[in-house]
Design an enzyme around this catalytic site. Structure first.
Site, mmCIF file in Angstrom:
data_model
loop_
_atom_site.group_PDB
_atom_site.id
_atom_site.type_symbol
_atom_site.label_atom_id
_atom_site.label_comp_id
_atom_site.label_asym_id
_atom_site.label_seq_id
_atom_site.Cartn_x
_atom_site.Cartn_y
_atom_site.Cartn_z
ATOM 1 N N LYS A 1 0.853 -1.194 0.000
ATOM 2 C CA LYS A 1 0.000 0.000 0.000
ATOM 3 C C LYS A 1 0.889 1.245 0.000
ATOM 4 C CE LYS A 1 -3.911 1.692 2.878
ATOM 5 N NZ LYS A 1 -4.672 1.378 4.118
ATOM 6 N N SER B 1 -9.498 1.382 3.456
ATOM 7 C CA SER B 1 -8.672 2.208 2.603
ATOM 8 C C SER B 1 -7.645 1.404 1.804
ATOM 9 C CB SER B 1 -7.961 3.280 3.433
ATOM 10 O OG SER B 1 -7.067 2.682 4.348
ATOM 11 N N SER C 1 -9.887 -1.121 7.373
ATOM 12 C CA SER C 1 -9.211 -0.844 6.096
ATOM 13 C C SER C 1 -8.578 -2.053 5.421
ATOM 14 C CB SER C 1 -8.160 0.248 6.276
ATOM 15 O OG SER C 1 -8.776 1.501 6.297
#
Ligand SMILES: *[C@@H]1O[C@H](CO)[C@@H](O)[C@H](O)[C@H]1NC(C)=O
Ligand SMILES: *[C@@H]1O[C@H](CO)[C@@H](O)[C@H](O)[C@H]1NC(C)=O
Ligand SMILES: *[C@@H]1O[C@H](CO)[C@@H](O)[C@H](O)[C@H]1NC(C)=O
Ligand SMILES: *[C@@H]1O[C@H](CO)[C@@H](O)[C@H](O)[C@H]1NC(C)=O
Ligand SMILES: *[C@@H]1O[C@H](CO)[C@@H](O)[C@H](O)[C@H]1NC(C)=O
Length: 510
Positions: free
Chosen positions: A104, A185, A209
């Protein structure tokens, strides 16, 4: 490539099928174990694997926006891995050796890749070193293929911004049903493995997330106990809740990644030291036991099902079927449980918001100060940057309300202190008491509806694909447990996955 075997590369329905004599190996949906076996038998090289994913990214990423940057050195690293395997260098025995990973974009890599949390404000910032988890991935021989897209700032800038949007990569798209929220996320981490742009990925979670995008893109996500994996070099929200974990197509892949990234890191010393007692001496792999559901006590709090779905009997019936599967495989379902003051714990959301908002400011300021170079050095700088570059950062459409609220915090107000006390109380009297009183191994919740209960106390959870609704939108089933219960959760999750094998690849038509 060894000349011993005849290698035929066939492009078949967009997937490379490598056929050698009687064995057949296809890259799409291949697990780490299958890839390692193909490496060992000279059916595949890391270079071919990376090349496949680069082609896949080139083809699919313009649609799905799951990848924000590609590592220009990935092919070189793949060639090195192939050479190491050929030379039988010890590192080539590592399960992750030569395996491409996307991390990420809020996880630092000390290479040509930027680490920006999706924001132009961090473009050009220079990190001091690899994040703790990236260091461990490299030590395990993995190839950092690039950065996965995300909800900008892990969704802590704007409450109006949609999940999976950031200014740099734009809006990520759910590969199963384009109109369904891909959730965030760690959106790109989920979509990239779902669509075979990479073998495995890392996401981060503060509350939901990892679990939510895993649920909505039909992948497996492990949200580890806070501190089990280092958060050093990760753009933070809250050190109290932040955690880094694998997002993969199978439980087994996720456990191989978890096994590689857990452990002490001197740059996140206090938390990783404290959590290191939870790591089994012989690792997590032996908990991949297909009889893992046998004798496990699983708690069902109906409020989660009604909270999550109202009277959506279709979904509720689906989970009834899942309960049957769990029972058939030896689990004991402890039904009709109540989380003490379920409603009050839900209302903890406001306490959680207050605490996170306060913690974000000091944690982010500390991250920014430690950068070797950066256009921004504080939350106030980021706010000013966004005002100045309002068009680039879509500030009119997605105002930076969460940033502005955080900037007002000073870490000393009575409200903030009370919020932290309330959260602790909610964990002790809610989740922990429920688990202990009923001698539970895990709480079973649908989709990511239980994420806050796990988040506020730093507890772990594993989510596994559990089916698709009428429109084809995926959903998962989540198993959450007390701190350090990963070995048990892995047994449960693997048992469920092996009994059901619900995951199917997204219906990509190109
Ligand atoms: C990192 O960002 C710079 C712009 O600041 C860009 O030139 C470079 O290509 C980016 N790196 C990668 C690997 O995309
Ligand atoms: C996730 O997917 C479901 C459909 O299964 C959808 O209703 C929901 O809006 C999506 N997003 C979130 C955040 O749950
Ligand atoms: C797998 O789980 C079963 C049931 O709990 C147990 O009997 C068996 O010993 C386990 N296998 C391993 C290799 O741990
Ligand atoms: C579900 O339906 C029952 C009866 O129709 C109703 O009393 C209850 O309030 C409903 N619950 C939710 C969450 O909608
Ligand atoms: C912190 O904020 C509270 C209220 O939000 C205020 O009463 C207090 O004076 C502030 N403290 C400092 C040091 O700014």
């Amino acid at each position: 490539m060894t000349p011993m075997f005849l290698l035929i590369l066939v492009v078949f329905q967009n997937s490379i099928i490598i056929t050698i004599a009687t064995s057949k190996f296809t890259i799409p949906d291949a697990t780490i174990l299958q890839i390692q076996s193909a490496f060992t038998h000279n059916h595949l090289t890391s270079k071919q694997l990376v090349q496949f994913y680069l082609t896949q990214i080139q083809k699919l990423n313009p649609i799905y926006k799951a990848v924000i940057e590609i590592n220009p050195d990935a092919l070189v690293q793949a060639k090195t891995a192939d050479q190491q395997r050929y030379n039988k260098t010890p590192i080539s025995n590592s399960p992750l050796h030569g395996i491409p990973v996307l991390v990420k974009d809020n996880i630092a890599t000390k290479d040509k890749l930027n680490t920006t949390a999706g924001s132009y404000a961090l473009l050009g910032s220079v990190v001091a070193r690899d994040a703790g988890v990236v260091k461990k991935l490299r030590e395990a021989g993995a190839i950092i293929l690039g950065k996965a897209s995300l909800s900008e700032w892990a969704h802590f800038r704007s409450s109006d911004a949609p999940s999976g949007w950031n200014a740099r990569a734009k809006q990520a798209v759910n590969p199963y049903v384009a109109s369904v929220d891909p959730c965030g996320s760690s959106t790109g981490s989920a979509i990239s493995v779902a669509t075979n742009m990479v073998t495995v990925s890392l996401g981060t979670e503060t509350d939901g997330s990892i679990l939510c995008p895993s649920s909505n893109n039909s992948v497996v996500g492990i949200k580890p106990t806070v501190g089990l994996t280092s958060r050093s070099g990760v753009v933070p929200i809250s050190p109290r809740q932040d955690t880094v974990g694998p997002m993969c197509r199978t439980v087994s892949d996720a456990v191989y990644v978890l096994d590689a990234i857990v452990g002490f890191d001197k740059y996140d010393a206090s938390a990783t030291q404290k959590a290191s007692k939870y790591i089994p001496k012989d690792g997590y792999l032996k908990h991949l036991n297909s009889s893992g559901l046998k004798g496990k006590r699983l708690g069902v709090v109906r409020d989660y099902y009604y909270f999550g779905f109202g009277n959506d009997t279709e979904t509720l019936n689906k989970f009834e079927k899942h309960f049957k599967i769990l029972r058939r495989n030896g689990a004991i379902l402890v039904e009709n449980l109540k989380m003490i003051d379920f409603e009050r714990i839900l209302s903890m959301a406001s306490d959680e918001d207050i605490a996170l908002t306060a913690e974000f400011k000091s944690a982010l300021n500390a991250y920014l100060k430690k950068l070797v170079a950066s256009p921004v050095r504080s939350l106030a700088d980021v706010i000013a940057f966004n005002k100045k570059h309002a068009h680039l950062e879509k500030i009119k459409e997605y105002p930076q309300d969460l940033f502005l609220a955080a900037e007002k915090m000073n870490g000393t107000s009575k409200l903030e202190k009370e919020a932290l006390i309330n959260l602790k109380k909610a964990s002790k009297l809610g989740f922990e008491k429920l688990m202990n009183d009923n001698n539970l191994d895990a709480l079973v919740t649908p989709k990511s509806s239980g994420s806050s209960a796990l988040a506020i106390g730093g507890y772990p959870g594993i989510i596994v694909p559990a089916g698709y609704d009428k429109s084809g939108a995926p959903y998962g089933i989540c198993f959450g447990g007390l701190k350090g219960s990963e070995p048990t959760l892995i047994e449960i999750a693997y048992g469920f996955e092996q009994a059901t094998k619900f995951r199917k690849p997204p219906p990509i038509k190109i």
